[in-house]
Design a protein around this motif. Structure first.
Motif, PDB file in Angstrom:
ATOM      1  N   VAL A 256      11.138   7.588   9.223  1.00  0.00           N
ATOM      2  CA  VAL A 256      12.547   7.336   9.554  1.00  0.00           C
ATOM      3  C   VAL A 256      13.202   6.514   8.443  1.00  0.00           C
ATOM      4  N   ARG A 257      12.490   5.506   7.951  1.00  0.00           N
ATOM      5  CA  ARG A 257      13.047   4.666   6.886  1.00  0.00           C
ATOM      6  C   ARG A 257      13.380   5.480   5.646  1.00  0.00           C
ATOM      7  N   GLU A 258      12.435   6.303   5.199  1.00  0.00           N
ATOM      8  CA  GLU A 258      12.650   7.067   3.966  1.00  0.00           C
ATOM      9  C   GLU A 258      13.754   8.106   4.131  1.00  0.00           C
ATOM     10  N   ALA A 259      13.799   8.760   5.284  1.00  0.00           N
ATOM     11  CA  ALA A 259      14.849   9.756   5.525  1.00  0.00           C
ATOM     12  C   ALA A 259      16.219   9.095   5.572  1.00  0.00           C
ATOM     13  N   THR A 260      16.286   7.907   6.177  1.00  0.00           N
ATOM     14  CA  THR A 260      17.564   7.195   6.264  1.00  0.00           C
ATOM     15  C   THR A 260      18.024   6.741   4.885  1.00  0.00           C
TER      16      THR A 260
ATOM     17  N   ALA B 203       0.846  -1.195   0.000  1.00  0.00           N
ATOM     18  CA  ALA B 203       0.000   0.000   0.000  1.00  0.00           C
ATOM     19  C   ALA B 203       0.879   1.243   0.000  1.00  0.00           C
ATOM     20  N   THR B 204       0.309   2.343  -0.473  1.00  0.00           N
ATOM     21  CA  THR B 204       1.011   3.625  -0.503  1.00  0.00           C
ATOM     22  C   THR B 204       0.494   4.503   0.641  1.00  0.00           C
TER      23      THR B 204
ATOM     24  N   THR C 271       7.271  11.891   0.249  1.00  0.00           N
ATOM     25  CA  THR C 271       6.167  11.866   1.225  1.00  0.00           C
ATOM     26  C   THR C 271       5.117  10.828   0.842  1.00  0.00           C
ATOM     27  N   GLN C 272       5.185  10.313  -0.381  1.00  0.00           N
ATOM     28  CA  GLN C 272       4.346   9.190  -0.804  1.00  0.00           C
ATOM     29  C   GLN C 272       5.232   7.950  -0.819  1.00  0.00           C
ATOM     30  N   VAL C 273       4.997   7.022   0.093  1.00  0.00           N
ATOM     31  CA  VAL C 273       5.898   5.875   0.217  1.00  0.00           C
ATOM     32  C   VAL C 273       5.108   4.571   0.187  1.00  0.00           C
ATOM     33  N   VAL C 274       5.778   3.525  -0.243  1.00  0.00           N
ATOM     34  CA  VAL C 274       5.160   2.203  -0.357  1.00  0.00           C
ATOM     35  C   VAL C 274       5.695   1.296   0.743  1.00  0.00           C
TER      36      VAL C 274
END
Length: 390
Positions: free
Chosen positions: A262-266, A34-35, A52-55
């Motif tokens: 946190v995951r996307e920023a890392t 899901a997104t 800001t849109q992540v899966v």
């Protein structure tokens, strides 16, 4: 009689078959990915921010949920054992901050390197330690991850350098690890974590300077849980924009209670480092539910209502759970099964940690050096001799 038995068996087979079909259909009906819309990061000296849109896939969500629950339950069990005086000495718990450890780990590789301060139990687990090893280390037993000689603040695994008791001192060490990565040309990076209380230390700014000069593959992460021991960030820092503290180093301010943020920023920071652009600074806005350590009740400088408000509105595990349920990525029953499994793992580890023997005196000085010849170590007086084995 035989007819009746035959009818009963036939009915059971039909029910079991129907149950299997329902189970299979239910599993098949789960959304596999899901997104999600996540909070935008504040940026410093950057032209773009993490997405800001992540899966998130179902398997990822279940993994994140299990690991965060394991850290949460492990810390609550440590609290219980400490109050029973089975765990002694320094003990800093991580409950409330689970999204930081799990999100960071999801954004880097196990071949990358990580070093943190003394609130290290969660990272020891995400870096490959087992609950049994961690709990046994907390109780000072032979089966502990540091063989019962490190305790709460000094745990290590492959590519994880502790657990460091001196405030802020791990940051220059982490930069040294980043220098080694650069020197070896292995496309690896180093993550150095510290708290808002350590963020005002001079050695951290010196490290920023060297890391920027040499373009080290280093991610510096300030876990801002709003209180350095018992002092709020507003009372201890003239500027609480910790992500801007690197000045000439790009920075991100991230919602540290959201594992996906946190995951996307890392991932974003890791890509920056691996591209040879030098270090990145991240501030994770998070919160600890316990006091600074087990000697701190945690309610003399903040109210119980504040703690409950954060639990109610921003708890990282509840946030992930709600996302998965509302997007049909898991069922309530499935998550409950994970909870039961985690509780059993924690209880089994606690049982081991309270029954495993303590290390014998003759092992006290072992492992002073790595892969070196045996040596004799002087004891507390000139005529006491202890042997050290690598």
């Amino acid at each position: 009689m035989l007819t009746n038995i035959s009818n009963v068996l036939r009915a059971c087979a039909q029910r079991n078959g129907a149950a299997a079909v329902v189970s299979a259909r239910t599993y098949a009906d789960f959304t596999t990915e899901a997104t999600f819309e996540i909070k935008k990061c504040d940026i410093h000296k950057l032209d773009e921010a993490p997405a800001t849109q992540v899966v998130m896939t179902r398997d990822e969500g279940l993994k994140y949920y299990r690991v965060m629950q394991t850290i949460r339950r492990m810390e609550l069990k440590a609290d219980q054992l400490y109050k029973q005086k089975i765990i002694r000495g320094f003990c800093h718990l991580y409950d409330g901050q689970e999204a930081c450890a799990v999100g960071i780990e999801a954004g880097i590789n196990l071949t990358d390197h990580l070093i943190t301060a003394y609130r290290a139990h969660g990272y020891t687990y995400t870096r490959g330690g087992t609950v049994k090893e961690i709990m046994a280390e907390l109780t000072g037993r032979r089966g502990g991850i540091a063989k019962g000689k490190g305790g709460s603040m000094h745990m290590y695994t492959k590519n994880f350098y502790g657990g460091n008791g001196i405030v802020g001192a791990q940051v220059p060490l982490g930069a040294g690890v980043a220098l080694a990565c650069q020197y070896q040309g292995n496309n690896e990076l180093s993550v150095s974590l510290y708290g808002d209380g350590a963020a005002n230390q001079g050695q951290i700014f010196e490290t920023y300077n060297m890391a920027a000069l040499w373009k080290l593959p280093a991610i510096f992460i300030c876990e801002n849980n709003r209180y350095g021991m018992g002092t709020s960030v507003e009372r201890s820092a003239a500027s609480t924009d910790y992500y801007k503290r690197g000045d000439y180093i790009p920075g991100l301010r991230v919602d540290g209670m959201d594992v996906l943020c946190v995951r996307e920023a890392t991932k974003f920071a890791a890509d920056h480092c691996r591209a040879g652009k030098g270090p990145m600074l991240m501030e994770l806005q998070t919160y600890r539910y316990h006091g600074h350590s087990m000697s701190d009740p945690g309610v003399s400088y903040r109210t119980r209502e504040e703690i409950q408000e954060v639990r109610g509105k921003s708890d990282p595990i509840s946030l992930l759970k709600d996302r998965m349920l509302s997007n049909n990525m898991a069922s309530v029953e499935e998550l409950k099964e994970i909870d039961v499994s985690v509780r059993k793992e924690i209880e089994d580890a606690a049982q081991f940690a309270t029954t495993d023997p303590e290390p014998p005196l003759e092992e006290l000085c072992n492992h002073i050096f790595y892969n070196d010849a045996d040596l004799v170590v002087r004891g507390t007086n000139p005529w006491t001799r202890l042997k050290s084995v690598s």
